[in-house]
Design a protein around this motif. Structure first.
Motif, PDB file in Angstrom:
ATOM      1  N   HIS A   1      29.450   2.451  -2.746  1.00  0.00           N
ATOM      2  CA  HIS A   1      28.198   2.703  -2.017  1.00  0.00           C
ATOM      3  C   HIS A   1      27.392   3.830  -2.667  1.00  0.00           C
ATOM      4  N   ASN A   2      27.751   4.193  -3.906  1.00  0.00           N
ATOM      5  CA  ASN A   2      27.180   5.420  -4.474  1.00  0.00           C
ATOM      6  C   ASN A   2      25.758   5.280  -5.005  1.00  0.00           C
ATOM      7  N   GLN A   3      25.179   4.067  -4.960  1.00  0.00           N
ATOM      8  CA  GLN A   3      23.772   3.909  -5.364  1.00  0.00           C
ATOM      9  C   GLN A   3      22.818   4.124  -4.176  1.00  0.00           C
ATOM     10  N   GLN A   4      23.409   4.423  -3.028  1.00  0.00           N
ATOM     11  CA  GLN A   4      22.628   4.699  -1.799  1.00  0.00           C
ATOM     12  C   GLN A   4      21.586   3.605  -1.531  1.00  0.00           C
ATOM     13  N   ASN A   5      22.077   2.399  -1.486  1.00  0.00           N
ATOM     14  CA  ASN A   5      21.234   1.237  -1.241  1.00  0.00           C
ATOM     15  C   ASN A   5      21.057   1.017   0.273  1.00  0.00           C
TER      16      ASN A   5
ATOM     17  N   ASN B   1      26.610  -1.140  -2.976  1.00  0.00           N
ATOM     18  CA  ASN B   1      25.806  -1.404  -4.174  1.00  0.00           C
ATOM     19  C   ASN B   1      25.633  -2.914  -4.310  1.00  0.00           C
TER      20      ASN B   1
END
Length: 297
Positions: A148-152, A258
């Motif tokens: 989830h690190n792309q903060q989508n 992501n």
């Protein structure tokens, strides 16, 4: 009788493993049995939440032609203003009696500093919950957060206006639906109307509880966990008393993986039954659900 549990998040950050594990167990049970919980001590300040509600009210008070200049255009960006009846969360019913402003991380910067701070605070809380989910499912603590690190994520300001005229048959403030992503954070005022469907099919009220955040599991987490965690149907009904003459406001933070994350059944969730769903990319699933709820209206 099914009751949505209230869980204190404070102990999750404890250095005592047994204390932390007790919270993880509570969260796991809530996700499995009802798919909803109230979290106390979320780490998001009351003052910041109030600032976002104030900003939301100011935006929705603007003339319609001003709001329409920021109109939602397509499911690919999924940002902008969504007018009343534009969206049908239950595609079988008339359009929902609500308006919304969808904001992603880039759009937040152009709105207000409090919106950016709030988006970041919600992301931080979502990551804490995702860590608890990972531990509950016997995974490395960062299993979900790295995906989830792309903060989508999508921050959604919502306004349910007072009803001036009778609603159409089957029309409600937000149709029966499940959320699309991993988890949702919900902040609501005290007007009420949110209802959650239990596993037996009964609808129960999920009123505002002061100083808590409502957390629910979404479809992609249900797919990931092979229904160990459930994505629960919920809706916002029209009050049958004087509150029908009042606005209802809420703020939802939809946490999405992501886009290129393959959602495939976790090994630890195959003990009871073999995989229910085929693998799917998170971005593809989100697009298909948005296309269904906006349709061609």
């Amino acid at each position: 009788m099914v009751i949505i549990p209230v869980i204190d998040l404070t102990a999750f950050s404890s250095s005592n493993a047994a204390t932390q594990q007790a919270v993880v167990k509570q969260i796991c049970q809530a996700c499995h049995e009802i798919g909803f919980m109230y979290l106390q001590n979320s780490g998001i300040s009351k003052n910041l939440i109030n600032q976002v509600f104030t900003h939301s009210k100011s935006f929705f008070n603007l003339p319609l032609e001003v709001k329409q200049k920021q109109a939602w255009s397509d499911e690919f960006s999924n940002t902008g203003y969504v007018g009343i009846e534009r969206e049908r969360l239950n595609p079988n019913n008339p359009g929902d009696l609500k308006e919304a402003l969808n904001v992603n991380k880039q759009a937040a910067v152009g709105i207000d500093a409090s919106i950016v701070t709030f988006y970041d605070s919600c992301t931080e809380l979502a990551n804490t919950i995702l860590q608890a989910y990972a531990l509950a499912l016997e995974l490395p603590e960062n299993y979900f957060t790295t995906r989830h690190n792309q903060q989508n994520h999508t921050l959604r300001l919502l306004h349910y206006p007072p009803l001036q005229t009778p609603s159409k048959p089957g029309q409600v403030r937000a149709g029966e639906h499940s959320d699309y992503g991993s988890i949702t954070l919900l902040f609501q005022d005290d007007i009420g109307g949110l209802e959650v469907q239990t596993t037996s099919g009964e609808w129960i009220a999920a009123p505002a509880i002061p100083d808590t955040v409502v957390i629910n599991t979404g479809d992609l987490m249900q797919r990931w966990t092979n229904h160990v965690f459930c994505s629960t149907k919920h809706r916002v009904m029209i009050p049958n008393d004087d509150r029908v003459k009042q606005s209802r406001y809420s703020i939802a933070f939809f946490c999405h993986p992501n886009d290129d994350t393959e959602i495939t059944c976790l090994e630890s969730c195959q003990k009871e039954q073999s995989p229910i769903y085929p693998p799917i990319l998170a971005g593809e699933y989100l697009l298909s659900r948005l296309q269904a709820s906006y349709g061609n209206s």
